[in-house]
Design a protein around this motif. Structure first.
Motif, mmCIF file in Angstrom:
data_model
loop_
_atom_site.group_PDB
_atom_site.id
_atom_site.type_symbol
_atom_site.label_atom_id
_atom_site.label_comp_id
_atom_site.label_asym_id
_atom_site.label_seq_id
_atom_site.Cartn_x
_atom_site.Cartn_y
_atom_site.Cartn_z
ATOM 1 N N PRO A 182 0.972 -1.387 0.021
ATOM 2 C CA PRO A 182 0.097 0.231 0.196
ATOM 3 C C PRO A 182 0.857 1.167 -0.009
ATOM 4 C CG PRO A 182 0.042 -0.962 2.270
ATOM 5 C CD PRO A 182 0.730 -1.998 1.241
ATOM 6 N N GLN A 183 0.584 2.060 -1.021
ATOM 7 C CA GLN A 183 1.245 3.276 -1.095
ATOM 8 C C GLN A 183 2.689 3.271 -1.049
ATOM 9 O OE1 GLN A 183 -1.172 3.489 1.696
ATOM 10 N NE2 GLN A 183 -2.336 3.819 0.027
ATOM 11 N N GLY A 184 3.011 1.946 -1.727
ATOM 12 C CA GLY A 184 4.547 1.610 -2.039
ATOM 13 C C GLY A 184 5.179 1.133 -0.854
ATOM 14 N N GLU A 185 4.785 0.971 0.469
ATOM 15 C CA GLU A 185 5.410 0.404 1.597
ATOM 16 C C GLU A 185 5.577 -0.905 1.455
ATOM 17 O OE1 GLU A 185 2.809 1.694 4.966
ATOM 18 O OE2 GLU A 185 3.089 3.763 4.454
ATOM 19 N N THR A 186 6.715 -1.272 1.884
ATOM 20 C CA THR A 186 7.168 -2.781 1.832
ATOM 21 C C THR A 186 6.972 -3.520 3.246
ATOM 22 O OG1 THR A 186 9.397 -2.203 2.474
ATOM 23 C CG2 THR A 186 8.697 -2.257 0.267
ATOM 24 N N ASP A 187 6.334 -2.858 4.322
ATOM 25 C CA ASP A 187 6.387 -3.373 5.617
ATOM 26 C C ASP A 187 5.945 -5.003 5.664
ATOM 27 O OD1 ASP A 187 7.343 -1.135 6.210
ATOM 28 O OD2 ASP A 187 5.897 -0.144 7.397
ATOM 29 N N THR A 188 4.696 -4.671 5.011
ATOM 30 C CA THR A 188 4.011 -6.228 5.039
ATOM 31 C C THR A 188 4.944 -7.210 4.478
ATOM 32 O OG1 THR A 188 1.576 -5.104 4.853
ATOM 33 C CG2 THR A 188 1.825 -7.425 4.637
ATOM 34 N N ALA A 189 5.407 -7.237 3.288
ATOM 35 C CA ALA A 189 6.278 -8.101 2.695
ATOM 36 C C ALA A 189 7.446 -8.554 3.328
ATOM 37 C CB ALA A 189 6.404 -7.736 1.246
ATOM 38 N N GLU A 190 8.047 -7.416 4.147
ATOM 39 C CA GLU A 190 9.117 -7.683 4.973
ATOM 40 C C GLU A 190 8.764 -8.885 6.009
ATOM 41 O OE1 GLU A 190 10.930 -4.116 6.177
ATOM 42 O OE2 GLU A 190 11.206 -3.157 4.004
ATOM 43 N N GLY A 191 7.500 -8.280 6.542
ATOM 44 C CA GLY A 191 7.197 -9.169 7.973
ATOM 45 C C GLY A 191 6.853 -10.721 7.283
ATOM 46 N N ASN A 192 6.471 -10.782 6.291
ATOM 47 C CA ASN A 192 6.329 -12.242 5.619
ATOM 48 C C ASN A 192 7.662 -12.998 5.430
ATOM 49 O OD1 ASN A 192 4.636 -14.039 4.489
ATOM 50 N ND2 ASN A 192 5.253 -13.768 2.544
ATOM 51 N N TYR A 193 8.429 -12.163 4.921
ATOM 52 C CA TYR A 193 9.947 -12.884 4.435
ATOM 53 C C TYR A 193 10.982 -12.759 5.495
ATOM 54 C CZ TYR A 193 7.765 -13.394 -0.208
ATOM 55 O OH TYR A 193 6.681 -13.922 -1.075
ATOM 56 N N ARG A 194 10.675 -11.811 6.786
ATOM 57 C CA ARG A 194 11.622 -11.661 7.649
ATOM 58 C C ARG A 194 11.477 -11.955 8.992
ATOM 59 N NH1 ARG A 194 12.991 -5.375 8.209
ATOM 60 N NH2 ARG A 194 10.897 -5.650 9.343
ATOM 61 N N ASP A 195 10.080 -11.322 9.344
ATOM 62 C CA ASP A 195 9.733 -11.524 10.702
ATOM 63 C C ASP A 195 9.244 -12.668 11.390
ATOM 64 O OD1 ASP A 195 10.606 -8.915 10.774
ATOM 65 O OD2 ASP A 195 8.695 -7.964 10.623
ATOM 66 N N SER A 196 8.558 -13.452 10.553
ATOM 67 C CA SER A 196 7.799 -14.872 11.073
ATOM 68 C C SER A 196 9.127 -15.567 11.594
ATOM 69 C CB SER A 196 7.242 -15.314 10.153
ATOM 70 O OG SER A 196 7.938 -15.908 8.983
ATOM 71 N N ALA A 197 8.532 -16.510 12.648
ATOM 72 C CA ALA A 197 9.650 -17.518 13.134
ATOM 73 C C ALA A 197 10.399 -18.224 12.169
ATOM 74 C CB ALA A 197 9.299 -18.445 14.088
ATOM 75 N N GLN A 198 9.559 -18.872 11.103
ATOM 76 C CA GLN A 198 10.150 -19.558 10.132
ATOM 77 C C GLN A 198 10.928 -19.240 9.168
ATOM 78 O OE1 GLN A 198 6.728 -18.990 10.481
ATOM 79 N NE2 GLN A 198 5.761 -19.317 8.609
ATOM 80 N N SER A 199 10.621 -17.703 8.911
ATOM 81 C CA SER A 199 11.603 -16.917 8.099
ATOM 82 C C SER A 199 13.036 -16.649 8.842
ATOM 83 C CB SER A 199 10.853 -15.729 7.508
ATOM 84 O OG SER A 199 9.833 -16.187 6.675
ATOM 85 N N ARG A 200 12.675 -16.191 10.168
ATOM 86 C CA ARG A 200 13.976 -16.063 10.732
ATOM 87 C C ARG A 200 14.776 -17.101 10.795
ATOM 88 N NH1 ARG A 200 10.142 -14.065 14.731
ATOM 89 N NH2 ARG A 200 11.367 -15.388 16.683
ATOM 90 N N TRP A 201 14.382 -18.347 11.131
ATOM 91 C CA TRP A 201 15.135 -19.360 11.223
ATOM 92 C C TRP A 201 15.967 -19.660 9.815
ATOM 93 C CZ3 TRP A 201 16.942 -24.030 9.558
ATOM 94 C CH2 TRP A 201 17.444 -24.711 10.280
ATOM 95 N N ALA A 202 15.113 -19.757 8.740
ATOM 96 C CA ALA A 202 15.840 -20.033 7.588
ATOM 97 C C ALA A 202 16.690 -19.118 7.114
ATOM 98 C CB ALA A 202 14.695 -20.070 6.545
ATOM 99 N N ASN A 203 16.457 -17.637 7.036
ATOM 100 C CA ASN A 203 17.300 -16.510 6.978
ATOM 101 C C ASN A 203 18.409 -16.527 7.650
ATOM 102 O OD1 ASN A 203 15.508 -15.587 5.111
ATOM 103 N ND2 ASN A 203 14.690 -14.032 6.246
#
Length: 471
Positions: free
Chosen positions: A201-222
């Motif tokens: 929304p309005q070019g913000e990337t917060d939601t996508a960052e949360g999906n690929y960075r903040d969740s437990a499974q993403s944190r583990w994999a990253n």
């Protein structure tokens, strides 16, 4: 389709033992492999065993304080809400309010679904059937007797989203995204609005960052992926040059951030790439002062050399949550291997399990483009699916000439069931692999319509589930 002139020309090359034509919108790609030979020793090297163990430990450290045993039930809450969303959207067509059987085509038509999204509706029908919420007659292919939620049940389920989202480590914006996508599903399926507008929304990337960075499974994999790369940097210390990293499809940079942090002060030549300028601009703002980081457009479905990349020019190639978008995984892996140094490291982060919540949201980003005549032409062809299993990734790596490392997280780990995995491999020494340039020269005299636009050499031609041009 296979042409007789192409088959005849290849038959004159004794170094070509098997081949496959992969069609593409900009021309065909030819995959060539050498004659079959003895078994390849694919035992994991001692150094890689240490790296894998360290990567798993780094992943665990990244989720310290999180009760990992609670995550599968929380994911199920998200999936339950998605199932109710699918059933509610289907119920609004009124197709299932009688006992008459309906075909998948009937449902696609009733929803006004854009042709490129029809596969999603078919996945809904199969998923609801598997979950016992929709009847299906295999003999006729008809669906009937949909169990749909009433308004109160659906409202209660939507209220559980926040609990599940918070427990899994997603930001609050993910709840808004899930709800907004669910409310717009009919319009999204009809291509009357875009999921990009909901996700950014309005070019913000917060939601996508949360999906690929903040969740437990993403944190583990990253963090596990980052440690594999940091270990590779330590292995190469003293080589006299920066660590050469290519990140393909870097997107919002969720994995990039973990890798750069793990590398610390290690000198790098880090090429951050994506198919979209939107993400390159976001990376400029986010990583603009990072020493050694460059940005460039790169399409994993196109010839990398034609895009300005040089064979054997990278020590590490990283592709996080992107390679499943390759129209032919075997071709994409073969191209990446050609870009990798002979002793280099390929690191993938991939979802290996389908989550129902994605079927009502993120999957809409994975549909073929409106002008694409074909979608997947590899082992997923005709199957209405996007993701490969861990075993399939290992097989595809092996076919493309990589020695697969153990998949992470390891079997029995609490996060394994969530499906986010780190898949890595090293190039095996060539075992009679054909020279792509020699093959191309041998085909140069063929008519343009029968001549492939690019040739990739692999150790083994990957199998497909539909008829292919394999010799």
């Amino acid at each position: 389709m296979t042409s007789a002139p192409l088959a005849e020309a290849l038959s004159t090359l004794p170094e070509v033992g098997a081949w496959q034509v992969v069609p593409g919108s900009t021309g065909d790609t030819l995959l060539v492999a050498g004659p079959a030979d003895g078994a390849v020793d694919d035992a994991v090297h001692a150094e890689d065993e240490k790296a894998v163990a360290a990567a798993a430990a780094s992943g665990d450290a990244a989720v310290t304080g999180t009760d990992l045993t609670e995550l599968p039930p929380l994911m199920r809450l998200l999936d339950e809400t998605a199932l109710l969303t699918m059933a509610r959207v289907l119920d609004r067509t009124r197709l299932f309010r009688t006992h008459a059987g309906r075909t998948a085509a009937d449902v696609v038509t009733a929803l006004g679904t854009a042709p490129r999204h029809a596969w999603i509706v078919r996945r809904w029908l199969r998923t609801l059937t598997a979950e016992g919420r929709l009847g299906h007659d295999p003999a006729t292919g008809h669906y009937r007797e949909l169990t749909a939620p009433d308004r109160a049940e659906y409202a209660r389920a939507r209220r559980t989203l926040d609990e599940a989202r918070d427990g899994m480590g997603y930001p609050e914006s993910m709840t808004r995204f899930f709800l907004a996508a669910a409310d717009r599903l009919p319009l999204l399926l009809q291509d009357r609005t875009s999921l990009h507008e909901v996700l950014f929304p309005q070019g913000e990337t917060d939601t996508a960052e949360g999906n690929y960075r903040d969740s437990a499974q993403s944190r583990w994999a990253n963090h596990a992926a980052a440690e594999l790369i940091a270990h590779e940097a330590r292995r190469r210390e003293g080589g006299g040059r920066p660590l050469r990293v290519l990140e393909a499809g870097a997107g919002v940079g969720g994995t990039t951030e973990a890798v750069l942090s793990a590398l610390g002060s290690t000198p790098v030549d880090y090429l951050f790439t994506d198919v979209s300028r939107f993400f390159l601009q976001a990376a400029r703002a986010r990583f603009g002062t990072q020493p050694g980081l460059r940005r460039a457009l790169f399409d994993i479905n196109a010839d990398p050399v034609a895009q300005g990349l040089t064979p054997a020019s990278h020590d590490v190639i990283l592709a996080a949550n992107v390679l499943h978008n390759a129209r032919h995984v075997g071709r994409a892996l073969a191209a990446l291997r050609e870009l990798l140094a002979p002793d280099g490291l390929l690191v993938l982060v991939e979802s290996c399990r389908e989550h129902y919540q994605a079927l009502t949201s993120m999957y809409l980003l994975m549909s073929p483009h409106p002008d694409e005549e074909r979608w997947f032409t590899d082992l997923r062809a005709g199957q209405d699916r996007v993701f490969l299993t861990e075993a399939e990734w290992a097989g595809q790596l092996d076919a493309a000439g990589f020695r697969p490392l153990p998949v992470l997280p390891p079997a029995g780990h609490p996060l394994t069931d969530l499906g986010q995995h780190v898949v890595a491999g090293r190039p095996r020494p060539g075992h009679g692999r054909p020279d792509p340039d020699r093959v191309a020269r041998a085909l140069a005299q063929l008519p343009g319509a029968t001549r492939p636009v690019r040739v990739h050499a692999v150790d083994r031609v990957p199998s497909i589930t539909t008829s292919g041009a394999t010799s």
